[in-house]
Write an enzyme that holds these catalytic residues in place. Structure first.
Site, PDB file in Angstrom:
ATOM      1  N   PHE A 108       0.932  -1.157   0.085  1.00  0.00           N
ATOM      2  CA  PHE A 108       0.118  -0.092  -0.020  1.00  0.00           C
ATOM      3  C   PHE A 108       1.019   1.211   0.081  1.00  0.00           C
ATOM      4  O   PHE A 108       1.835   1.461   0.954  1.00  0.00           O
ATOM      5  CB  PHE A 108      -0.952  -0.016   1.120  1.00  0.00           C
ATOM      6  CG  PHE A 108      -1.957   1.246   1.124  1.00  0.00           C
ATOM      7  CD1 PHE A 108      -3.153   1.310   0.706  1.00  0.00           C
ATOM      8  CD2 PHE A 108      -1.561   2.470   1.698  1.00  0.00           C
ATOM      9  CE1 PHE A 108      -4.133   1.999   0.600  1.00  0.00           C
ATOM     10  CE2 PHE A 108      -2.464   3.765   1.728  1.00  0.00           C
ATOM     11  CZ  PHE A 108      -3.692   3.305   1.201  1.00  0.00           C
TER      12      PHE A 108
ATOM     13  N   ASP B 246       9.786   2.909   1.442  1.00  0.00           N
ATOM     14  CA  ASP B 246       8.543   3.586   1.985  1.00  0.00           C
ATOM     15  C   ASP B 246       8.446   3.697   3.400  1.00  0.00           C
ATOM     16  O   ASP B 246       7.833   2.508   3.993  1.00  0.00           O
ATOM     17  CB  ASP B 246       7.542   3.013   1.171  1.00  0.00           C
ATOM     18  CG  ASP B 246       6.136   3.689   1.591  1.00  0.00           C
ATOM     19  OD1 ASP B 246       5.975   4.488   2.485  1.00  0.00           O
ATOM     20  OD2 ASP B 246       5.012   3.681   0.786  1.00  0.00           O
TER      21      ASP B 246
ATOM     22  N   LYS C 149       2.788  10.918   7.567  1.00  0.00           N
ATOM     23  CA  LYS C 149       2.239  10.628   8.723  1.00  0.00           C
ATOM     24  C   LYS C 149       2.567  11.180  10.024  1.00  0.00           C
ATOM     25  O   LYS C 149       2.293  12.160  10.238  1.00  0.00           O
ATOM     26  CB  LYS C 149       2.048   8.908   8.982  1.00  0.00           C
ATOM     27  CG  LYS C 149       1.174   8.458   7.619  1.00  0.00           C
ATOM     28  CD  LYS C 149       0.841   6.930   7.912  1.00  0.00           C
ATOM     29  CE  LYS C 149       0.100   6.348   6.972  1.00  0.00           C
ATOM     30  NZ  LYS C 149      -1.077   6.799   6.624  1.00  0.00           N
TER      31      LYS C 149
END
Length: 460
Positions: free
Chosen positions: A148, A233, A262
């Protein structure tokens, strides 16, 4: 404008407003599973509903609230920016705060040289795709199955979940999936020497899938061999989540690019970052007339940069990364102790405060029949027999790690205490034990959920 007054006066319309003007299906889902408690405030790792009941949040906004909600240091930094009358986003100038944040991030990743700021993790992925293609002159991007990386078009083209991709094809060309943790498959794709980058989560968020010990180092070596950039990532795993500043540090690997977002926001102002080697950066921004060849209007705004600086300050000052390692070790030991004691608990994976508890088909006939009944209605539905009682009876907010998943993922704030871990352990022990009682309250709930699922399918 009195924001507090608006919130207070319109609170009763919370769900009606969203049904009318935003996402009606989200509201229907919340009401169906009983999550429509109307959270009104947050403090640290806790949420409080309309009755001021306290909940322990194990989602943390999918990892955004690493410091917990409304961290005083982050709030003070943002207030200071607003009170300073800074020029902000002049565009024909550069930001002091952006320069300082880049400097401090790169101290943690000393083998990289430059930073590029974005507004989100997905934007960081988009930038990495462009930088990799521009720097190598190659079109291809390799990604791992079940990955994802975001939901914008470039990022979605690297998304391993068909549920997100369906209806939006065709994706970007030259994006190739390989199985996670499969070096032979990776080398077969890289050997064609058309791949600009291999973009991989060190620990996959969907399922909390960990690589075997030598995989990431060997993957990085293959990338060097075939001239492909290795991109980590760390949008969810970075900034202390796994008990290290970056998750990839557990395996001693130095990527060509690192993607962050985030937690860097401090939970207030979205910010993403790409940290990368100088030669890659210089291939993109190689002349004065290409000084703005890639960018984003709001990407280096002073509020976002201040939020990032305050987050880094708090992570260090409050030993959040050390706490994540300690509390994660405790919780992993507790959950791993459930394997063997409870038939439904199949495997526990994780590092630091990124933990996945995977459930699966039991051995005993009675439990096997119950499992088959509920899973036949909707794959992954069993996990709701755990998450819903956790929420309703123990006031613990958790959720599955992805569509049709049998894994519940925990991403608590990095500031959780011993008492919070006691709370987690008590709640899960009770919920998992109840799921093994057939018939019982959990299975009555399961039948009700199955009925809702069948009605929804019929309605569709």
């Amino acid at each position: 404008m009195d924001i507090k007054a608006i919130v207070s006066e319109r609170e009763a319309e919370r769900y009606a407003l969203h049904s009318r003007h935003l996402n009606e299906q989200m509201v229907r889902m919340l009401k169906t599973i009983g999550y429509d408690v109307g959270f009104r405030r947050g403090e640290g790792p806790y949420l409080y509903d309309r009755e001021d009941r306290q909940y322990l949040d194990l989602l943390s906004g999918f990892g955004v609230f690493a410091l917990g909600r409304n961290h005083a240091g982050v709030r003070d930094a943002l207030k200071a920016v607003l009170d300073s009358d800074l020029p902000n986003l002049v565009q024909m100038d550069v930001s002091v705060l952006a320069g300082v944040l880049a400097e401090r991030l790169l101290r943690h990743v000393p083998y990289l040289d430059n930073a590029f700021f974005s507004n989100s993790g997905a934007e960081a992925v988009e930038a990495a795709i462009k930088f990799a293609r521009g720097a190598t002159g190659r079109p291809g991007i390799v990604y791992a199955e079940h990955a994802f990386h975001g939901l914008t078009y470039g990022a979605l083209s690297l998304n391993g979940d068909a549920n997100f991709r369906t209806g939006f094809e065709p994706m970007l060309p030259d994006c190739v999936a390989v199985p996670f943790d499969d070096l032979a498959a990776l080398e077969q794709v890289l050997a064609a020497r058309t791949m600009a980058a291999f973009i991989v989560e060190p620990i996959q968020g969907k399922g909390v899938n960990l690589p075997s010990d030598g995989y990431l180092a060997a993957a990085a070596a293959l990338c060097r061999k075939y001239g492909t950039l290795f991109v980590a990532d760390e949008i969810q795993t970075g900034l202390g989540r796994t008990g290290r500043f970056l998750a990839i540090e557990h395996w001693g690997v130095e990527p060509d690019m690192v993607l962050l977002a985030k937690a860097l926001s401090g939970g207030h102002v979205p910010v993403g970052a790409v940290l990368l080697r100088k030669w890659i950066f210089d291939k993109i921004f190689n002349r004065m007339d290409r000084a703005v060849v890639h960018g984003s209007t709001f990407s280096k705004n002073d509020l976002a940069m201040a939020a990032g600086l305050a987050t880094l300050e708090a992570l260090e000052a409050e030993d959040c990364i050390g706490n994540a390692a300690r509390q994660g070790e405790r919780l992993l030991a507790f959950f791993q102790g459930m394997v063997g004691r409870y038939e439904f608990v199949k495997e526990v994976r994780g590092k630091g405060l990124m933990i996945g508890i995977e459930f699966g088909r039991p051995q005993s006939m009675k439990l096997k029949a119950a499992w088959s009944m509920i899973e036949a209605v909707n794959v992954g539905l069993f996990c709701q027999l755990i998450t819903l009682p956790l929420f309703k009876e123990h006031r613990i907010l958790s959720q599955v790690s992805g569509h049709a998943s049998h894994t519940i993922k925990l991403l608590p704030a990095l500031v959780i205490s011993d008492a919070d871990c006691d709370w987690i352990e008590r709640g899960f022990e009770a919920a998992v034990a109840d799921s093994h009682r057939v018939p019982g309250a959990a299975w009555s709930l399961g039948k009700a959920l199955a009925g809702h699922a069948m009605k929804a399918t019929a309605g569709a």
